[in-house]
Design a protein around this motif. Sequence first.
Motif, PDB file in Angstrom:
ATOM      1  N   ALA A 199       0.840  -1.191   0.000  1.00  0.00           N
ATOM      2  CA  ALA A 199       0.000   0.000   0.000  1.00  0.00           C
ATOM      3  C   ALA A 199       0.880   1.248   0.000  1.00  0.00           C
ATOM      4  CB  ALA A 199      -0.924   0.001   1.209  1.00  0.00           C
ATOM      5  N   GLN A 200       0.262   2.390  -0.208  1.00  0.00           N
ATOM      6  CA  GLN A 200       1.033   3.635  -0.197  1.00  0.00           C
ATOM      7  C   GLN A 200       1.652   3.896   1.159  1.00  0.00           C
ATOM      8  OE1 GLN A 200      -2.280   6.049  -1.632  1.00  0.00           O
ATOM      9  NE2 GLN A 200      -1.142   6.506  -3.489  1.00  0.00           N
ATOM     10  N   GLU A 201       0.909   3.538   2.211  1.00  0.00           N
ATOM     11  CA  GLU A 201       1.395   3.726   3.572  1.00  0.00           C
ATOM     12  C   GLU A 201       1.429   2.372   4.281  1.00  0.00           C
ATOM     13  OE1 GLU A 201       2.346   6.662   4.676  1.00  0.00           O
ATOM     14  OE2 GLU A 201       1.629   7.873   2.975  1.00  0.00           O
ATOM     15  N   SER A 202       2.222   2.278   5.305  1.00  0.00           N
ATOM     16  CA  SER A 202       2.314   1.054   6.096  1.00  0.00           C
ATOM     17  C   SER A 202       0.922   0.636   6.589  1.00  0.00           C
ATOM     18  CB  SER A 202       3.228   1.269   7.298  1.00  0.00           C
ATOM     19  OG  SER A 202       3.080   0.218   8.227  1.00  0.00           O
ATOM     20  N   PRO A 203       0.617  -0.672   6.546  1.00  0.00           N
ATOM     21  CA  PRO A 203      -0.700  -1.133   7.011  1.00  0.00           C
ATOM     22  C   PRO A 203      -0.772  -1.321   8.523  1.00  0.00           C
ATOM     23  CG  PRO A 203       0.543  -2.982   6.163  1.00  0.00           C
ATOM     24  CD  PRO A 203       1.409  -1.764   5.967  1.00  0.00           C
TER      25      PRO A 203
ATOM     26  N   GLU B 191      -1.606   0.597  11.039  1.00  0.00           N
ATOM     27  CA  GLU B 191      -2.830   1.072  11.687  1.00  0.00           C
ATOM     28  C   GLU B 191      -4.019   0.195  11.301  1.00  0.00           C
ATOM     29  OE1 GLU B 191      -3.621   5.148  11.066  1.00  0.00           O
ATOM     30  OE2 GLU B 191      -1.889   5.866  12.201  1.00  0.00           O
ATOM     31  N   MET B 192      -4.052  -0.260  10.054  1.00  0.00           N
ATOM     32  CA  MET B 192      -5.138  -1.127   9.622  1.00  0.00           C
ATOM     33  C   MET B 192      -5.119  -2.447  10.389  1.00  0.00           C
ATOM     34  SD  MET B 192      -5.715  -2.891   5.896  1.00  0.00           S
ATOM     35  CE  MET B 192      -4.341  -4.000   6.194  1.00  0.00           C
ATOM     36  N   LEU B 193      -3.932  -3.039  10.539  1.00  0.00           N
ATOM     37  CA  LEU B 193      -3.818  -4.299  11.258  1.00  0.00           C
ATOM     38  C   LEU B 193      -4.158  -4.120  12.732  1.00  0.00           C
ATOM     39  CD1 LEU B 193      -0.507  -5.518   9.605  1.00  0.00           C
ATOM     40  CD2 LEU B 193      -2.799  -6.380   9.157  1.00  0.00           C
ATOM     41  N   ALA B 194      -3.747  -3.001  13.302  1.00  0.00           N
ATOM     42  CA  ALA B 194      -4.092  -2.725  14.702  1.00  0.00           C
ATOM     43  C   ALA B 194      -5.603  -2.586  14.867  1.00  0.00           C
ATOM     44  CB  ALA B 194      -3.384  -1.460  15.169  1.00  0.00           C
ATOM     45  N   LEU B 195      -6.253  -2.011  13.853  1.00  0.00           N
ATOM     46  CA  LEU B 195      -7.708  -1.885  13.909  1.00  0.00           C
ATOM     47  C   LEU B 195      -8.370  -3.258  13.869  1.00  0.00           C
ATOM     48  CD1 LEU B 195     -10.225  -0.065  13.876  1.00  0.00           C
ATOM     49  CD2 LEU B 195     -10.074  -0.051  11.388  1.00  0.00           C
TER      50      LEU B 195
ATOM     51  N   VAL C 121     -12.493   4.422   8.782  1.00  0.00           N
ATOM     52  CA  VAL C 121     -12.494   4.336   7.318  1.00  0.00           C
ATOM     53  C   VAL C 121     -11.113   4.571   6.722  1.00  0.00           C
ATOM     54  CG1 VAL C 121     -13.372   5.395   5.200  1.00  0.00           C
ATOM     55  CG2 VAL C 121     -14.941   4.844   7.063  1.00  0.00           C
ATOM     56  N   PRO C 122     -10.399   5.655   7.085  1.00  0.00           N
ATOM     57  CA  PRO C 122      -9.059   5.849   6.498  1.00  0.00           C
ATOM     58  C   PRO C 122      -8.108   4.700   6.792  1.00  0.00           C
ATOM     59  CG  PRO C 122      -9.820   7.857   7.593  1.00  0.00           C
ATOM     60  CD  PRO C 122     -10.755   6.767   7.992  1.00  0.00           C
ATOM     61  N   LYS C 123      -8.232   4.106   7.959  1.00  0.00           N
ATOM     62  CA  LYS C 123      -7.343   3.004   8.310  1.00  0.00           C
ATOM     63  C   LYS C 123      -7.664   1.763   7.477  1.00  0.00           C
ATOM     64  CE  LYS C 123      -6.985   4.680  13.070  1.00  0.00           C
ATOM     65  NZ  LYS C 123      -7.270   4.374  14.487  1.00  0.00           N
ATOM     66  N   MET C 124      -8.954   1.466   7.316  1.00  0.00           N
ATOM     67  CA  MET C 124      -9.328   0.291   6.542  1.00  0.00           C
ATOM     68  C   MET C 124      -8.976   0.455   5.068  1.00  0.00           C
ATOM     69  SD  MET C 124     -10.319  -1.807   8.736  1.00  0.00           S
ATOM     70  CE  MET C 124     -10.837  -3.100   7.616  1.00  0.00           C
ATOM     71  N   LEU C 125      -8.967   1.697   4.599  1.00  0.00           N
ATOM     72  CA  LEU C 125      -8.587   1.928   3.208  1.00  0.00           C
ATOM     73  C   LEU C 125      -7.091   1.762   2.986  1.00  0.00           C
ATOM     74  CD1 LEU C 125     -10.850   4.921   2.121  1.00  0.00           C
ATOM     75  CD2 LEU C 125     -10.930   2.575   1.312  1.00  0.00           C
TER      76      LEU C 125
ATOM     77  N   GLU D  90      -6.582   9.188  -1.889  1.00  0.00           N
ATOM     78  CA  GLU D  90      -6.641  10.547  -1.345  1.00  0.00           C
ATOM     79  C   GLU D  90      -7.966  11.215  -1.694  1.00  0.00           C
ATOM     80  OE1 GLU D  90      -2.526   9.222  -1.600  1.00  0.00           O
ATOM     81  OE2 GLU D  90      -4.154   9.293  -3.056  1.00  0.00           O
ATOM     82  N   ALA D  91      -8.450  10.975  -2.927  1.00  0.00           N
ATOM     83  CA  ALA D  91      -9.720  11.579  -3.342  1.00  0.00           C
ATOM     84  C   ALA D  91     -10.887  11.008  -2.540  1.00  0.00           C
ATOM     85  CB  ALA D  91      -9.936  11.345  -4.833  1.00  0.00           C
ATOM     86  N   ILE D  92     -10.836   9.709  -2.276  1.00  0.00           N
ATOM     87  CA  ILE D  92     -11.904   9.079  -1.494  1.00  0.00           C
ATOM     88  C   ILE D  92     -11.897   9.607  -0.066  1.00  0.00           C
ATOM     89  CG2 ILE D  92     -12.726   6.885  -0.572  1.00  0.00           C
ATOM     90  CD1 ILE D  92     -11.673   5.551  -3.105  1.00  0.00           C
ATOM     91  N   LEU D  93     -10.721   9.696   0.520  1.00  0.00           N
ATOM     92  CA  LEU D  93     -10.631  10.188   1.897  1.00  0.00           C
ATOM     93  C   LEU D  93     -11.053  11.648   2.001  1.00  0.00           C
ATOM     94  CD1 LEU D  93      -7.265   8.552   3.054  1.00  0.00           C
ATOM     95  CD2 LEU D  93      -9.601   7.856   3.635  1.00  0.00           C
ATOM     96  N   ALA D  94     -10.818  12.406   0.934  1.00  0.00           N
ATOM     97  CA  ALA D  94     -11.194  13.824   0.958  1.00  0.00           C
ATOM     98  C   ALA D  94     -12.696  14.006   1.097  1.00  0.00           C
ATOM     99  CB  ALA D  94     -10.691  14.519  -0.303  1.00  0.00           C
TER     100      ALA D  94
END
Length: 671
Positions: free
Chosen positions: A294-298, A300-304, A325-329, A407-411
């Motif tokens: 992914a663009q960023e390390s997962p 936070e997603m895994l912690a969620l 939502v941002p974390k799951m994305l 980024e567009a979705i999160l916006a």
Amino acid sequence: MFAKRIFPVAAGVAVAAAVLAGTVQARAQSAAEDMVKTWIGGLTAAGAEVSYGRMEFEPVGDILTIGDLSIRFGGDTPYEITAVKVEIAALAPRGDGFSARRFEIASGAVKLEGINFAVTGLKAVDFAAPGFSGVRYDVTRPMTSLLPIVALQKEFEARRIDVESLQYGIDMGPAAAGGVAAPASGTVVYRGMLVRDLADGRAAEMSVEGIDGTFDTPEGPMTMTYGTLTATGIDFGAYDHVLNPANYVDGKGDGTWRPVLENMVADGLDMSMPEGIGVSMGAMVIAGMKMRQAQESPAEMLALIDQVITNPDLFDSEETAKDAVPKMLGIYRMMGLDLFRLSDFRITGPDIDKAEIGTIVVRDLSTDGLGEFGVDGIDIAASDGGETVDFKIDSFSIGDVGFPTMEAILALQEPGADEDPKKLLAVLPTIGSIGLAGLSVKAPEVPDRVTIGSYRLEMDRFVKNVPTFLRMKTENAIIPRSIAEADDPETAELFVALGLDAIDYSDEMVIDWDLEKKTFLIKPLRLSIAGFGTASLSATLAGMGAEALENPAIMPALAMGLTISDGVLKFDNENGVQSLIAFAAAQEGVPADEFAAVLTAAAEPALIPIVGEAFAKTVREALDRFIADPRSIAVSISPEQAVPLLQIIGFAQQAPQELPGLLQAEISVNE
């Protein structure tokens, strides 16, 4: 004498050999047991609860047998692996793990929350397994604490693994009232599984001889049967590369695709569902499955996911769910697929006369976009109360689809985003093409079919998700008169007026928006009805460039500032003019030529207040020529300088008679 002396010596040697053999056997057994106990100790240190029954060693074949093995990671949602009997031949140490010439499990099970696996007849040849020194299970982090196990996949090896059967059961909840099973409960059995050449996190081949499934639903039982399934080029290491935060340099993903699966073919699916519904397919092909970081390390997603597992009510709070939502994305952009193809798809049922799809194809799919989605050979006929709806499509496709960025979705989560044109445009997908051929629909109470020969939409040169080039074309869209007669008798009179049993409609439109030159070309917009005629429009507008996309809110104001420099509106007649005049004349009870003369004579005085005397006379003369020989008539404008649309609107309201001169309008007949 010699014999008397040799016998004691021989007996001593035999006794010594027996003692030595027993000692070697004991040492071999002790070494084998020590290796297993050391390996189990690694599991215990990792946080597992391990128990086993009796260990036995057979020197012939160098086989160690372990009974009633259980490995359990605890917590509120425990994971447990059990094996009734494990046989290991030629056990040897390998790092903190072990290797074996042969590794067998007569029967075993894996238990997770809601899912239970059962294995029968597992046999691995030239097998190696790692230790678990890098794993520390934490009940508060049930997902992330076991993540290092994914990295250990690279250390498993086997020349061949055979499994007689793998069965998994799903039970997501208790039985409903009245003894009806929970909606998601059932059993799936994989028969004759094979894994070949497993090493370095990759397997050359995985195959299954057959798959059977049975499910209980509130509506009734459901069954499914697959034929063979074969997969090649599997890379388990890709999962660790993508999911392990430790592989992200400075917390950023590399974006490089890694193959997960080279090719998979599944043959022959049959499924029976409640109420007599059946589903079948010929074959399914999947090729080029891939993953990327992914663009960023997962992290936070895994912690969620850890939080969700330990606290199932986590999302009860709307605010918490929104923050999640941002974390799951974080998983966005990870998956990709080169090809998916499904052939000979069929559905049967009590009210289904026919439901078939020849082929479904998906190419180049990822979270970046879609190369192509295509369907061929759709043929559906369904009955309802004795009436049948018949629907057919020879082919449908959609291609070159671009999906919005993360980024567009999160916006869109930001306050007021739903009223921001720029943010709304940013989440629109871009579509390169849509194609349709051979559409045919027959509805109840209508004896004739509605058909479309072909439809094609092409869009290109996207800027801010807006296409600056568009081409659309429809050919032979046929609407029979019986449709109008059944639904709208007044519309049916139009068919009569046109002298047609059906409207055979075609159209074409090309729009070319040059942002740099600020020109907007319509060349052409064409509408055609077979047997009636063709109307076409071409024009050149100017005055709107990239600023309209930089700030979409000002687009309406910019549109009013557009100028027009040329335009042609043309009608090419087939038989439409003659049909309309004949129909109207018959309604008035006069001959067609007399009606036409009255019509053209009335046109001039009616047009004078609108276009002025001079141009009204020009129109009258052009109509006389056209009625006498109705082939084509066109109105063109070519002003000396481009004219603003706002000025045209103003003249139309205040001094319409000045418009022909302003626009240098001309009428041509049969040219």
